[in-house]
Design an enzyme around this catalytic site. Structure first.
Site, mmCIF file in Angstrom:
data_model
loop_
_atom_site.group_PDB
_atom_site.id
_atom_site.type_symbol
_atom_site.label_atom_id
_atom_site.label_comp_id
_atom_site.label_asym_id
_atom_site.label_seq_id
_atom_site.Cartn_x
_atom_site.Cartn_y
_atom_site.Cartn_z
ATOM 1 N N ASP A 64 0.827 -1.206 0.000
ATOM 2 C CA ASP A 64 0.000 0.000 0.000
ATOM 3 C C ASP A 64 0.867 1.265 0.000
ATOM 4 O O ASP A 64 2.063 1.231 0.318
ATOM 5 C CB ASP A 64 -0.921 0.001 1.218
ATOM 6 C CG ASP A 64 -2.286 0.600 0.915
ATOM 7 O OD1 ASP A 64 -2.388 1.401 -0.034
ATOM 8 O OD2 ASP A 64 -3.253 0.267 1.633
ATOM 9 N N ASP B 81 -10.636 2.022 -3.240
ATOM 10 C CA ASP B 81 -11.135 1.776 -1.889
ATOM 11 C C ASP B 81 -12.658 1.794 -1.839
ATOM 12 O O ASP B 81 -13.246 1.429 -0.814
ATOM 13 C CB ASP B 81 -10.585 2.825 -0.921
ATOM 14 C CG ASP B 81 -9.148 2.550 -0.514
ATOM 15 O OD1 ASP B 81 -8.644 1.449 -0.794
ATOM 16 O OD2 ASP B 81 -8.522 3.451 0.087
#
Length: 712
Positions: free
Chosen positions: A444, A511
């Site tokens: 990430d 997301d």
């Protein structure tokens, strides 16, 4: 040295033709679709194609638009108190070498007065793409400051509409388009990554081009840092498009003998609209060594547990995941030292003994015993101020040196350009991956690079060097752990580009897991990226981002076409939901050889409440089409679905796939239980031209049609 008058440099779809009639850098006469049977653009002599556009636009040749190379040399002259810029701000390169092979072209040039050499390389890629890059070298005394260097090529004069993308967190890749007018359309990405609002690629096309129609030319910068995409129309030279890396002030300064090489700039063309362009990029991506092939079905526990790592609960979720057919279980954020929420712990990459007293191996072993792979989340480039690392080394962050950058998501960025920082991060991640059996890493990158200077450079900008350090870090860990698959995530879809796809097997698309919002995000991310890379998960019944309640079949049908997975606390699922989820997982597994190798198609829909998309096998023998009823339609006419790419004289049988509600909606008609053609076989040519009809469906439903060739 003598050169031929013109050099055609064709590939299967895209042709580049250069005029070499003088000793300067060549002029590009044509960039576009190959004319059938000619091996080049048109077969006409150069006179009919105008003067062309310089391969490197230089002010010295009366170019008054944005120069492709922008820079200057700084010298200290006798009597001057400080360095001053000399004449190298304007170049006029002369060609010195030409090397051509079947799929490769290299042109070398020199400007003795400016003290610079230039090398241009162009290659043919799988799928009919071209990619090009420049390398500039300083051969003289003094420092040469590179302000910008871009690969720029001409576009056909009938390409008068422009498409690119914008977006936000949980809303990536929103298309925007406008008419090309005189002047410069410049998209600059300054986040230190391609970004959530990044242009992704620029597409020029004939008026009204769409997913299925029109001739288009698209360009992408294969780079994971700051970048520039540009389209410019000049009253003198017509339209050009291209791109390159974006520099912060003083970021690239070349000493004598030093060079700067641009990222690869990738160009594609299509006479079949945006779908043809997408197919070219997807074909190239499927040729990469890192391509994942068939993707396993994933369960990520982030939205199930967040930071609450209760081992008994996680083991229970893993057991339910295995029961429904999940093949990879991913433990997300929260497993490492001090990480009870997102305010602390980043940078301290060792397993938190308070939560995991026996380490992660027991959970990993349990997951493996259930027949699944075990995955783990990292964010190696970041640090929380509340961490052991930051308290020990507060100077290890990217900053201008004068102040600590503003926090975002409670974190700062580690300066990977410093060897000691890079080595520390590398060794910590390597140690964790060596301590327990990990099959998969979700990597990430949750904040932008703000005031990204380095102490190594006296606080000067280091975005370029940080990007290269990220590549080196990931490449080294990949080499040390060759059995691990890697996913690129950056606040969702903030680092999706061909540079990172050369190194990873998957990207987290967004997301946003709300399936209704995901329809558009996935549709347009697939313009660049093949669907098997695009993480697409079934969310909880009530979407965590929007609070919207969506039925399981709609959520699963949305995820079906991508890198299929689940982002849902299965411990809360009912028995009926688990049975239905198992059926969807089984369906995906049966269809994924088609879904992860076929050609993405997006038939046009006249109804804004309906999206159409699907996948057609490369040999035209099979297809899966999705009719997505996003909202209530304004009419009761239904939709005709045309299926491109089938064998025209072959016969096909059409059946419903997955759960389908055949009942009539209001005053529309019911679906035939035998498929959209009532069980009647149909020729491929008929499906391509007349298509099949789907009546109005209930909002937030997906109707899947499986098209299979009937044996003679």
């Amino acid at each position: 040295m003598l050169f031929p008058a013109t050099v055609p440099f064709p590939c299967p779809q895209l042709s580049l033709e250069l005029d070499l009639t003088d000793h300067f850098l060549p002029r590009v006469l044509w960039t576009g679709i190959v004319a059938p049977g000619t091996g080049g653009p048109s077969g006409y002599p150069s006179l009919f194609r105008g003067p062309g556009v310089p391969l490197l636009g230089e002010h010295a040749h009366e170019l008054f638009t944005r120069p492709h190379l922008r820079g200057h040399r700084m010298r200290t002259r006798s009597g001057d108190a400080a360095p001053v810029a000399d004449a190298a701000w304007s170049t006029r390169f002369e060609r010195s070498e030409l090397e051509t092979e079947q799929a490769y072209l290299r042109i070398a040039a020199v400007d003795t007065a400016a003290g610079l050499t230039l090398e241009t390389e162009i290659e043919v890629l799988a799928g009919g793409l071209l990619r090009g890059r420049h390398t500039v070298t300083n051969t003289a005394d003094g420092s040469y400051v590179v302000e910008g260097l871009e690969v720029v090529l001409p576009a056909p004069d009938d390409h008068t509409e422009l498409l690119d993308f914008t977006g936000r967190h949980e809303g990536e890749r929103t298309p925007q388009r406008h008419q090309v007018t005189d002047g410069l359309w410049l998209r600059e990405g300054r986040e230190g990554r391609p970004g959530l609002s990044g242009a992704t690629l620029m597409v020029l096309g004939t008026p009204g081009f769409s997913t299925r129609t029109g001739t288009v030319l698209g360009v992408h910068v294969a780079w994971s840092g700051n970048s520039t995409l540009r389209v410019e129309r000049s009253p003198d030279l017509g339209t050009t498009l291209g791109g390159g890396e974006l520099f912060q002030p003083g970021e690239v300064v070349l000493g004598q003998g030093e060079s700067y090489r641009t990222p690869w700039i990738v160009l594609g063309a299509s006479e079949e609209g945006l779908d043809g362009l997408a197919a070219a990029f997807h074909t190239y991506e499927r040729s990469l060594a890192a391509h994942p092939g068939i993707q396993p079905v994933v369960l990520n526990v982030w939205e199930a547990v967040y930071f609450d790592h209760d081992q008994a609960r996680l083991r229970s979720i893993a057991e339910r995941a295995a029961r429904v057919g999940i093949e990879r279980f991913v433990l997300d954020d929260g497993w490492f030292h001090g990480r009870r929420d997102d305010t602390a712990g980043l940078g301290d990459w060792w397993i938190d003994a308070d939560v995991w007293p026996d380490g992660l191996t027991p959970l990993a072993d349990h997951v493996h015993s259930l027949g699944m792979q075990f995955g783990l989340w990292f964010e190696p480039e970041m640090v929380n101020p509340d961490s052991e690392l930051y308290r020990t080394h507060p100077d290890w962050i990217l900053s201008t040196g004068a102040r600590v950058p503003q926090l975002n998501r409670n974190q700062l960025v580690l300066d990977l350009t410093r060897p000691e920082v890079w080595q520390h991060v590398h060794d910590q991640v390597h140690a964790v991956l060596s301590s327990c059996p990990v099959d998969y890493v979700k990597w990430d990158h949750n904040r932008e690079l703000l005031e990204a200077g380095s102490a190594v450079r006296g606080g000067g900008s280091a975005v370029r060097e940080q990007t290269l350090a990220f590549y080196r870090l990931l490449d080294s860990l990949r080499e040390l752990h060759p059995s691990i698959d890697w996913e690129s995530c950056a606040s969702g879809g903030g680092r999706i580009d061909l540079g990172v796809l050369e190194r990873t097997q998957r990207v987290w698309t967004s997301d946003m897991t709300d399936a209704l919002a995901r329809q558009h995000i996935q549709r347009w991310t697939a313009q660049l990226v093949a669907p098997e890379y695009l993480g697409a998960h079934i969310s909880a019944p009530v979407a965590h981002q929007t609070g919207r309640t969506l039925p399981l079949d709609f959520r699963a049908g949305t995820a079906l076409f991508g890198a299929f997975g689940v982002e849902w606390d299965l411990s809360t699922a009912s028995e009926d939901e688990l049975v239905a989820l198992t059926a969807w997982v089984d369906l995906h597994k049966r269809l994924r050889p088609l879904l992860h190798s076929g050609r993405t198609v997006r038939p046009e829909s006249p109804d804004p409440a309906v999206l159409l998309h699907g996948v057609v096998a490369q040999d035209g023998g099979e297809a899966l089409l999705a009719h997505v009823q996003l909202d209530e339609s304004a009419s009761n006419r239904g939709i005709i679905v045309r299926v491109p790419g089938l064998v025209p004289d072959a016969t096909y049988r059409l059946t419903w796939s997955g759960p389908v509600d055949t009942a009539a909606v209001s005053r529309s008609v019911a679906l035939s239980e035998h498929g959209p053609t009532g069980g009647t076989p149909v020729l491929g040519a008929v499906l391509a031209t007349r298509g099949y009809w789907i009546p109005r469906r209930r909002a937030e439903t997906i109707t899947l049609v499986h098209v299979e060739q009937v044996a003679d």
